[in-house]
Write an enzyme that holds these catalytic residues in place. Structure first.
Site, PDB file in Angstrom:
ATOM      1  N   GLU A 150       8.511 -21.915   7.149  1.00 49.90           N
ATOM      2  CA  GLU A 150       9.014 -21.210   7.896  1.00 49.90           C
ATOM      3  C   GLU A 150       9.697 -21.945   9.270  1.00 49.90           C
ATOM      4  O   GLU A 150      10.454 -21.419  10.032  1.00 49.90           O
ATOM      5  CB  GLU A 150       7.662 -20.563   8.836  1.00 49.90           C
ATOM      6  CG  GLU A 150       6.982 -21.915   9.403  1.00 49.90           C
ATOM      7  CD  GLU A 150       5.872 -21.602  10.341  1.00 49.90           C
ATOM      8  OE1 GLU A 150       5.591 -21.845  11.900  1.00 49.90           O
ATOM      9  OE2 GLU A 150       5.209 -21.069  10.062  1.00 49.90           O
ATOM     10  N   GLU A 183       0.729  -1.300   0.084  1.00 45.99           N
ATOM     11  CA  GLU A 183       0.198  -0.044   0.317  1.00 45.99           C
ATOM     12  C   GLU A 183       1.488   1.175   0.001  1.00 45.99           C
ATOM     13  O   GLU A 183       0.293   2.586  -0.124  1.00 45.99           O
ATOM     14  CB  GLU A 183      -1.107   0.377   1.600  1.00 45.99           C
ATOM     15  CG  GLU A 183      -2.537  -0.579   1.150  1.00 45.99           C
ATOM     16  CD  GLU A 183      -3.033  -0.565  -0.055  1.00 45.99           C
ATOM     17  OE1 GLU A 183      -3.112   0.463  -0.181  1.00 45.99           O
ATOM     18  OE2 GLU A 183      -3.193  -1.470  -0.841  1.00 45.99           O
TER      19      GLU A 183
END
Length: 315
Positions: free
Chosen positions: A120, A89
């Site tokens: 992960e 954004e």
């Protein structure tokens, strides 16, 4: 190994059972929603407790931006996706380059849509991903992990510290292992989730609030706003073009036709259009004034207006 992991998780508040939702499986829909909503109210309170640490992180991020460094988020699963949401954004909202705020997720782009099992759990992947983007000591690395124990994030933070980067840990557990790997620890502890271990809920909301603060406050500190208007917005689609026109009208009081006329002269740059309208300067002089004030529009106007008034008095 499994026993150690179970014991580690048992010490985390984000993995504890919530005493207020023991009967949630028997409740009607509205009562379930009431439980969720009540729990969610705890989140901003937890974030408020760590505002001093968030402010410290923002100041370091601003310093990094001013020296040509980047803000780099890294996380796994929901935490990684939240970093991506915040990073993507920034270019349209603040008119910055796409590589100024970077987000890495364990498992790469595929992990945005589908869990990449085991990604992960490898600390070396965190280091490798940072090496791929040519991490340097000007950058700030924010490791995001609700549990605070994600090996991918720990590996990345350790590598960042080796290079001399400022490192930040964002977790929702005070006993977070990643806090030991970072210069600044942001630990908004929101307590047990509605469903035990579902950290996309309160923990995810807390992380989103903190990430919003990190970028929004940093961009404001860089002069990306005029009052509370986001004047560096990029007019890249119909909605953003409309928003740019409204920003200029709000800031200057001109009508739509005048806003469009001036925006047409400056490639739909809202900040530049506002400067031209309020100062009476042409494009080149307005650009110079904004550059002289390091992008802070209010400061540019304060410096220019006395000069303009003096010129008019002598005319």
């Amino acid at each position: 190994m499994n026993q150690d992991l179970i014991q580690e998780l048992s010490r985390l508040t984000s993995e504890a059972r919530n005493p207020d939702t023991q009967d949630i499986d028997l409740l009607p829909t509205e009562a379930i929603l009431e439980k969720i909503n009540t729990a969610d109210r705890e989140v901003p309170v937890a974030v408020h407790r760590v505002l001093p640490q968030i402010a410290e992180a923002v100041d370091k991020i601003v310093e990094a931006f001013k020296s040509g460094g980047r803000l780099i988020y890294m996380g796994a699963g929901t935490s990684g996706r939240l970093g991506i949401l915040d990073a993507v954004e920034c270019p349209p909202t603040y008119g910055v380059d796409e590589d100024m705020v970077v987000a890495l997720i364990a498992g790469g782009d595929e992990a945005v849509y589908r869990a990449q099992e085991g990604a992960e759990d490898n600390p070396d992947l965190g280091r490798a991903d940072l090496e791929k983007i040519k991490l340097c000591n000007k950058d700030v690395v924010v490791g995001i992990a609700a549990s605070g124990r994600t090996p991918y994030v720990i590996g990345g933070l350790r590598y960042a510290r080796e290079l001399g980067c400022v490192t930040v840990a964002l977790s929702c557990n005070r006993a977070a292992a990643i806090a030991n790997e970072a210069d600044i620890a942001l630990l908004p502890e929101v307590g047990p989730e509605i469903l035990t271990g579902s950290t996309r809920m309160k923990a995810g909301t807390a992380q989103k609030l903190v990430l919003n603060m990190l970028t929004t406050a940093s961009m404001i500190r860089l002069g990306k706003s005029f009052y509370n208007l986001m004047v560096d917005v990029k007019a890249t689609n119909a909605k953003l073009i409309g928003r740019t026109r409204r920003i200029v009208m709000e800031a200057t009081g001109v009508d739509l036709d005048e806003a469009d006329r001036v925006l047409g002269q400056c490639d739909h740059n809202a900040k530049l259009a506002i400067m031209m309208i309020l100062s009476g300067l042409d494009r080149a002089a307005a650009e110079q004034a904004i550059d002289h004030s390091n992008g802070f529009l209010r400061l540019a106007l304060q410096e220019v207006k006395p000069e303009r008034q003096a010129e008019e008095a002598l005319a």
